[in-house]
Design a protein around this motif. Structure first.
Motif, PDB file in Angstrom:
ATOM      1  N   ARG B  29       1.021  -0.952  -0.521  1.00  0.00           N
ATOM      2  CA  ARG B  29       0.078   0.214   0.245  1.00  0.00           C
ATOM      3  C   ARG B  29       0.432   1.281  -0.199  1.00  0.00           C
ATOM      4  N   ILE B  30       2.087   1.191   0.628  1.00  0.00           N
ATOM      5  CA  ILE B  30       3.034   2.141   0.555  1.00  0.00           C
ATOM      6  C   ILE B  30       3.283   2.617  -0.023  1.00  0.00           C
ATOM      7  N   THR B  33       0.583   4.147  -3.114  1.00  0.00           N
ATOM      8  CA  THR B  33       0.484   5.519  -3.020  1.00  0.00           C
ATOM      9  C   THR B  33       1.428   6.161  -3.283  1.00  0.00           C
ATOM     10  N   LEU B  34       2.745   6.129  -2.900  1.00  0.00           N
ATOM     11  CA  LEU B  34       3.922   6.606  -3.431  1.00  0.00           C
ATOM     12  C   LEU B  34       3.748   7.003  -4.924  1.00  0.00           C
ATOM     13  N   MET B  36       1.335   6.400  -6.604  1.00  0.00           N
ATOM     14  CA  MET B  36       0.743   6.989  -7.529  1.00  0.00           C
ATOM     15  C   MET B  36       0.910   8.779  -7.341  1.00  0.00           C
ATOM     16  N   ILE B  37       1.086   9.072  -5.976  1.00  0.00           N
ATOM     17  CA  ILE B  37       1.937  10.815  -5.252  1.00  0.00           C
ATOM     18  C   ILE B  37       2.272  11.125  -6.967  1.00  0.00           C
ATOM     19  N   SER B  40       1.150  11.926  -9.816  1.00  0.00           N
ATOM     20  CA  SER B  40       0.200  13.349 -10.327  1.00  0.00           C
ATOM     21  C   SER B  40       0.703  14.032  -9.975  1.00  0.00           C
ATOM     22  N   LYS B  41       2.583  14.296  -9.217  1.00  0.00           N
ATOM     23  CA  LYS B  41       2.774  15.787  -9.750  1.00  0.00           C
ATOM     24  C   LYS B  41       4.031  14.938 -11.243  1.00  0.00           C
ATOM     25  N   VAL B 123       6.843  10.047   6.435  1.00  0.00           N
ATOM     26  CA  VAL B 123       7.123  11.272   5.961  1.00  0.00           C
ATOM     27  C   VAL B 123       5.596  11.585   4.941  1.00  0.00           C
ATOM     28  N   HIS B 124       5.650  12.740   4.976  1.00  0.00           N
ATOM     29  CA  HIS B 124       4.881  13.348   4.722  1.00  0.00           C
ATOM     30  C   HIS B 124       4.484  13.921   3.271  1.00  0.00           C
ATOM     31  N   PRO B 125       3.779  13.469   2.404  1.00  0.00           N
ATOM     32  CA  PRO B 125       4.019  13.566   0.850  1.00  0.00           C
ATOM     33  C   PRO B 125       4.740  15.029   0.175  1.00  0.00           C
ATOM     34  N   LEU B 126       4.502  16.053   0.707  1.00  0.00           N
ATOM     35  CA  LEU B 126       4.384  17.470   0.329  1.00  0.00           C
ATOM     36  C   LEU B 126       6.128  17.249   0.823  1.00  0.00           C
ATOM     37  N   LEU B 129       8.020  15.358  -1.918  1.00  0.00           N
ATOM     38  CA  LEU B 129       8.300  15.823  -3.191  1.00  0.00           C
ATOM     39  C   LEU B 129       9.473  16.664  -3.022  1.00  0.00           C
TER      40      LEU B 129
END
Lengths: 1211, 145
Positions: B29-30, B33-34, B36-37, B40-41, B123-126, B129
């Motif tokens: 899942r980690i 999702t990463l 995908m994040i 998306s950028k 780690v927060h996605p922001l 990134l």
């Protein structure tokens, strides 16, 4: 005449049976009771020709022997009689039963000292049963059974007692040992002593001497202390004594400190035969204080002074200073009493001026010596001898420094000698005994007044004349002088002196000559006048002669002899009896018919009586003409002529053969009965004494004395006790032998070939010597025995039940010949009684010695019954709990149990009642003053001699101090584990948290509705808070991050105490070793955790009997920087770490302990060490039999600032 | 840059010039999702669930950045990172981990000459990134969401 004949037959049978009964069952001693019961039953059945026998012993179980083939229900009939007639009296009844062939006379005899050990019942159909003889036999049988049962019981009880105390001591948490003899040979050591000394088992001690077992202490004071205790009988209490023991990891010397008690152990006679050691190691406590003490010690040593008076005196006589020895010499209680005062006042008046001159001379710069008297403050006069020297003051003036010695005693001795010389001279002058000196030429040089008075001369008439002029018998004085000149000393030399009045004085002279440098100076003769006595003796002899009566002999057979002792006449009666002619009998011919056994005795009586002119009477056997030897009573008297001239002897003889034979038979029978019963009575008495705990010496004295009454030949007995290992005769019990015998034999080496007892020890067989003077091999013994009147001897070895040589029983007779078979049987029976007494004694001795250990134990030892009532309370218990033994004995143990733990006691009692032990049970108790103390209890059940549990014995040790340390550590550990838990949880949370955060982010990114976006933004915020939280707790626990100055050794001691129970349970010893202890800056909790983890790992790794050494030392890092710091080394003798995994031991979750390990221990250690900028290394060997692991930690002594810096970086 | 076979593995939104980020985590899942994040950028990203799979992907198409978890069964993240660094030196490496023990593993890698940067989970996605763009730059053709 019919009746006596029947009696005789009865008597003979009885004698035979008694002998059988009295000797056979003696062999039962030490056997099991059922065998004994069967044996008694069989003997009674056969010897009494009884129809039914029932023997019963009441031991723990009832043991029965029944022989009643034709009399069913005999046992229940006996039971009925005992119920009706009383169970502890002798019963005799006639009993009929329907299915019995005939009615039985039943006799029941109780067994035992108090008639409750059982009974013997015999049924017999013969009408007069039991006859008197049969009654006697029954009582003997009952006695035998009683002896046997008591023997078995005694043995069991003594063994049990010893076993019980031994078990108690084995678990005591102090080093306990017992040594015997002047060479201090170990008899016993407990487990703890073995461990403390670094040895491997009790076998390293028992049987060896102190120095053999611990050679390293040779030069240490312990041996001489123990010697001193052994010699003086005074216990020695040692506090914090230093010992160097080879108990290190590889047996290298290690320093340790002990509190201990050396207690003398006394044997029954009160003599010291061993020393008890009770010791507790206090090394930790001592080392901590050692440094302070050392400096104090040096100070004291300076203050210590010589026993001589040291003083400083000013030129004007002012006493400036004086040491304690000096103060005590002049009787001053304190320095203030004399200092700054004038010392001249202390000098005796007659010496004062001399001393003043002397003092002034010294103060002018002279040295000198002076003797003078002082009169102390308390009026005591002393004679002093002083050595003085000038001592410069800082200002250059001189004072008098004196070292003075008290020589009063020496002076007194000199004076006493002078006075005694004077007194001696005065005594000689005024002595009441006549005394004169004669020079070498025979001239009288001097005589005292008593001598002059005795002979009536004046000194002018006597002194200066030749001594021979005053002697009546010239040869006498010549002989006397000649002998004195040869240096002989004369005692009671008879002489006759002529007095001035012409009378003759009978005198006794005691004289010796005085020589100087080999030259004869003069004689010294003491002369006693015995004239009066001499006359009295002569008068008496004359009157005796007048009073002597000539008696005519009237017997039938008559003989006469002349002054030459030879017989020249025998009457017809004699000649008819022997059937010979007068010619044949003349001279010594008559003697040919005297029985050879009697001949020597007869001649001796005849000759000695003849020489003394005394009448005599003797019995001997003379050969009748039929060839039969018949007993003759011969009565002889001296004959005198009318003018009183001695003419020889006349004798008359009577044939007393028939009378004597009858008397002899009766005597033998009575004697045998008496002896056998007396032997049994003796055995009973001995057992009674044993039960009452009377001293062995008394018991054996009774046995030895009895020998003389019981033996047929008037034998004297000696019992020689051997020492424990049977090599030496320790003590002789010989009440009927001269004191010289005892003195000569005590301390003799056994198993030599000297005397019969030595042979008996050597061969373990009886030894019999018919004539000690006849055989060459007994020559040495004969030289010693003959003066004591010993002509024949025998000795039996006395062995314990397990075949150990205990003693010998020697019997001596004043006549030659082997002991009779009766006497030999007697000896055999007695050896068993003696063996039992000695064995019992030795067992009791051992128990008593062990009991002494309890008494002086440093641990509290208490016993209680099954109701919790205290039954014993040792001195250590008094000290620990504050209650005296008197206060506690009889009171419930709950007195010292705190209210909330009262239920514990019921649990403890229940456990004990099940026969289980409680070990190292840690709980709280309350002292008399109300203080609560932590104690560790070890409780074991106590059983009585039948094995029933009757109470509990408990050992309590004060563990308050250790508890405090443990508590502190537990708090630390709890914090640590909470931290560990938090860390683990955090790890597990982080991953899902990451996923959720990502998902929320994606959702928020794609959400269309504003409100949903807002919700997701909130969720994101909350997740941020959780993330922050987990990051905070991530990383291993830290209860405090404050670094402070730390000494590692201070942290070590409580930790070792905490781990001690765990290591003890595994039989592992932790040896802390502090070689150096520099201060470091560290976080104490972490260092504690570090050491705890290392110790815990080692304990898990090491097998039973292993060692763990923790060494703290100063050191520097090995990384080339040479940073100084402290090194902690934990070494164990565990199986080692295989090289393949050695690299991995510091990894987290790596463990070899599948069941107990978390795999974090060494990982945490590594973290802690690295936090402190230190290093940790592991070295190990898995070589079979000599495997080891050493973990070495180095912690640098960083300054506080530097460390905080390091820690900040780590965070 | 060899992007020939890259299209076969990259997600739909990637183009040839956008940096390729390989995300590795045993927690699917980690990893998903990463990926995908990042996608998306505008990044080209691929999720892998084990070190071995990740190495196989690298063999086909070398990523610009390897973003990997540390504590994983089989080949762990540091071993993977060291292998990638050795075989594909151009590929940047960023580690992220939820366990403190990772610190020691990093030090060990460091002692063997490999230095990696580590982010602590979560780690927060922001934050992530920012880190990724710092290392490989922003995707050029990225359109703001």
């Amino acid at each position: 005449m019919q009746q006596p004949e029947a009696d005789n037959r009865e008597l003979r049978r009885l004698i035979r049976d008694l002998v059988a009964l009295a000797t056979t069952p003696a062999g039962w001693v030490g056997r099991e009771l059922p065998q004994i019961v069967d044996g008694v039953a069989d003997i009674l059945l056969h010897t009494l020709r009884a129809e039914a026998v029932h023997v019963t012993l009441f031991d723990r179980a009832v043991i029965e022997g029944l022989r009643a083939a034709k009399h069913p229900g005999f046992a229940s009939e006996v039971q009925r009689l005992r119920t009706e007639g009383g169970s502890n009296t002798i019963l005799v009844e006639t009993v009929e039963a329907p299915d019995w062939p005939s009615p039985l006379r039943v006799a029941i005899y109780p067994i035992g000292l108090s008639a409750d050990d059982g009974f013997v019942a015999v049924g017999c159909s013969r009408p007069p049963f039991p006859s008197e003889a049969e009654s006697l036999l029954l009582s003997v049988a009952a006695n035998q059974a009683a002896v046997a049962i008591q023997t078995v019981r005694l043995r069991t009880k003594a063994e049990f007692e010893r076993h019980r105390v031994e078990e108690l001591l084995a678990q005591a948490p102090a080093a306990i040992g017992m040594m015997a003899g002047p060479e201090h040979r170990w008899l016993y050591v407990n487990e703890h002593l073995v461990r403390v000394t670094g040895r491997s088992s009790a076998a390293d001690f028992v049987g060896k001497t102190l120095l053999e077992s611990l050679p390293e202490i040779q030069a240490q004071p312990f041996v001489s202390l123990i010697d001193q205790v052994y010699r003086s009988g005074q216990p020695y209490v040692g506090r914090e004594m230093r010992a160097t023991l080879n108990r290190g990891h590889t047996g290298q010397p290690e320093e340790a400190y002990f509190d201990f008690v050396y207690q003398p152990i006394r044997n029954v006679e009160g003599a010291i035969d061993g020393v008890l050691v009770h010791s507790v190691e206090v090394t930790d406590r001592v080392l901590a204080r050692k440094k302070i003490e050392e400096s104090e010690e040096r100070l004291r040593a300076i203050i210590e002074t010589t026993p001589e008076c040291v003083k400083l005196v000013g030129s004007d006589g002012t006493l400036l200073n004086m040491n304690p020895a000096g103060l005590s010499m002049i009787g001053a209680d304190c320095p203030e009493a004399v200092l700054a005062k004038n010392v001249y006042d202390l000098i005796a008046p007659e010496d004062r001026q001399r001393f003043r001159d002397f003092n002034e001379s010294v103060c002018r710069g002279n040295r000198g010596e002076l003797e003078f008297d002082i009169v102390g403050l308390k009026g005591v006069r002393r004679h002093m001898e002083t050595h003085a020297a000038p001592l410069p003051n800082p200002d250059g003036s001189l004072v008098h420094l004196a070292v003075a010695r008290d020589v009063t005693e020496r002076r007194r001795a000199e004076q006493a000698l002078k006075e005694s010389e004077k007194k001696y001279r005065e005594f000689a002058e005024s002595a009441a005994v006549a005394l004169h000196w004669v020079g070498p030429d025979g001239t009288i040089l001097w005589a005292n007044q008593a001598e002059l008075d005795m002979l009536g001369y004046s000194s002018e008439e006597y002194i200066g004349r030749h001594i021979a002029e005053f002697h009546v018998d010239a040869p006498v004085i010549h002989d006397l002088m000649a002998r004195l000149c040869r240096g002989e000393k004369l005692r009671e030399y008879e002489a006759r002196l002529r007095a001035k009045d012409g009378s003759i004085r009978y005198v006794l002279i005691d004289s010796s000559a005085l020589f100087e440098n080999g030259k004869f100076i003069h004689t010294r003769c003491f002369t006693r006048d015995t004239t009066e006595r001499k006359f009295a003796e002569q008068a008496l002899r004359e009157s005796e002669q007048r009073l002597r009566v000539v008696t005519d002999a009237t017997p039938v057979m008559i003989w006469m002899s002349g002054t030459d002792k030879l017989c020249y006449y025998f009457n017809k009666g004699w000649l008819d009896f022997v059937g010979r002619t007068l010619e044949q009998e003349m001279g010594n011919g008559w003697a040919e018919n005297v029985h050879p056994d009697d001949f020597e005795r007869c001649v001796q009586i005849y000759v000695s009586s003849f020489d003394a002119r005394r009448p005599f009477e003797m019995e001997y056997r003379l050969r009748h003409h039929s060839g039969q030897y018949r007993w003759i009573l011969d009565h002889g008297v001296p004959r005198y002529a009318p003018d009183g001239t001695f003419e020889g002897y006349v004798g008359g003889c009577l044939d007393i053969h028939d009378k004597k034979e009858a008397a002899e038979r009766t005597r033998i029978a009575a004697e045998t009965v008496r002896r056998n019963n007396a032997v049994l009575e003796l055995q009973k008495r001995t057992l009674e004494m044993l039960i009452q705990g009377e001293p062995l010496v008394d018991i054996l004295s009774v046995v030895a004395r009895a020998v003389r009454q019981l033996s047929e030949r008037d034998m004297r007995a000696a019992i020689h006790l051997l020492n424990e290992n049977g090599t030496q005769f320790q003590m002789a019990i010989a009440p009927d032998l001269p004191e010289d015998y005892r003195i000569a034999t005590e301390g003799m080496a056994a198993a030599t070939k000297t005397g019969p007892c030595c042979w008996a020890v050597l061969t373990r067989e009886p030894v019999m010597v018919a004539n000690v003077a006849a055989e060459e091999r007994w020559s040495e013994f004969a030289r010693f025995a003959s003066p004591l009147g010993i002509r024949s001897a025998s000795s039996l070895p006395i062995l314990s039940a397990d075949g150990k040589m205990l003693a010998t029983l020697a019997m001596y007779a004043q006549e030659e010949g082997f002991p009779t078979s009766e006497d030999f049987k007697l000896m055999e029976v007695l050896t068993r009684t003696i063996a039992l007494a000695i064995e019992r004694q030795r067992m009791q001795d051992a128990s008593r010695k062990l009991a002494a250990i309890v008494e002086c134990s440093i641990d509290a030892i208490v016993s209680k019954d099954l109701h919790g009532i205290v039954t014993s309370w040792n001195p250590a218990a008094e000290r620990l709990f504050g209650y005296s033994a008197q206060e506690m004995i009889g009171r419930p143990i709950t007195v010292i149990i705190p209210p909330e733990l009262q239920h514990d006691e019921a649990r403890i009692l229940a456990t004990i009642a099940r026969g289980e032990r409680i070990e190292h049970f840690e709980t709280v108790r309350v002292t008399k003053s109300g203080e609560r103390i932590d104690v560790s209890l070890t409780i074991s059940p106590v059983r009585d001699d039948s094995g029933r549990i009757v109470g509990a014995a408990k050992i309590a040790r004060d563990i308050t101090e250790r508890k405090k340390a443990e508590q502190a550590l537990r708090t630390t550990e709890r914090l640590a584990s909470v931290g560990r838990l938090a860390a683990t949880v955090a790890h597990e949370i982080n991953n899902p948290l990451e996923a959720v955060t990502n998902l929320v982010y994606l959702a928020k990114d794609r959400a269309v509705r504003d409100d949903v976006r807002e919700f997701l933004a909130h969720a994101d915020e909350e997740l941020g808070r959780i993330s922050h939280l987990t990051k905070q707790t991530l990383g291993f626990y830290r209860e405090t991050r404050i670094a402070s100055p730390v000494r590692v050794s201070a942290l070590l001691a409580p930790l070792v105490a905490v781990f001690a129970p765990r290591s003890r349970n595994k039989g592992v010893e932790i040896c802390p070793e502090i070689l150096g202890d520099p201060e470091i800056t560290a976080i104490p909790g972490e260092i504690r955790q570090l050491i705890a983890n290392l110790l815990s790992n080692s304990i898990d790794a090491v097998n039973n009997g292993g060692h763990i050494r923790v060494r703290i030392s100063g050191g520097s890092s090995r990384d080339g920087h040479q940073t100084s710091g402290v090194r902690i080394t934990v070494a164990d003798s565990g199986p080692g770490i295989p090289a393949s995994i050695r690299e991995r031991v510091f990894e987290p979750f790596f463990t070899t302990k599948k069941d107990v390990g978390t795999g974090l221990g060494l990982w945490v250690c590594k973290n802690i060490v690295e936090n402190h900028h230190g290093s940790i290394r592991v070295k190990s060997s898995t070589a079979p039999g000599k495997s080891w692991t050493v973990i070495s930690v180095f912690l640098p002594s960083l300054g506080e600032h530097a460390l905080q810096e390091v820690l900040r970086q780590a965070v | 840059m060899n992007n020939d076979h890259h299209a076969e593995f990259s997600s739909a939104t990637g183009d040839a010039r956008s940096p390729f980020v390989l995300v590795v985590d045993d927690e699917q899942r980690i990893a998903d999702t990463l990926a995908m994040i990042l996608s998306s950028k505008g990044y080209t990203s691929q999720a892998a669930y084990s070190g071995v799979t990740a190495l196989a992907i690298c063999g086909n198409c070398i990523p610009d950045l390897l973003l990997t978890d540390v504590v994983m069964p089989g080949m762990n993240g540091i071993e993977l990172a060291m292998a990638v660094r050795r075989d594909f030196p151009a590929c940047k490496v960023l580690l992220f981990s939820g366990q403190a023990a990772t610190a020691e593993m990093l030090e060990e890698a460091s002692s063997r000459g490999y230095d990696f940067e580590l982010l602590a989970k979560p780690v927060h996605p922001l934050e992530l990134l920012d880190k990724v763009s710092e290392l490989v730059g922003r995707p050029a053709a990225h359109a703001a969401p």
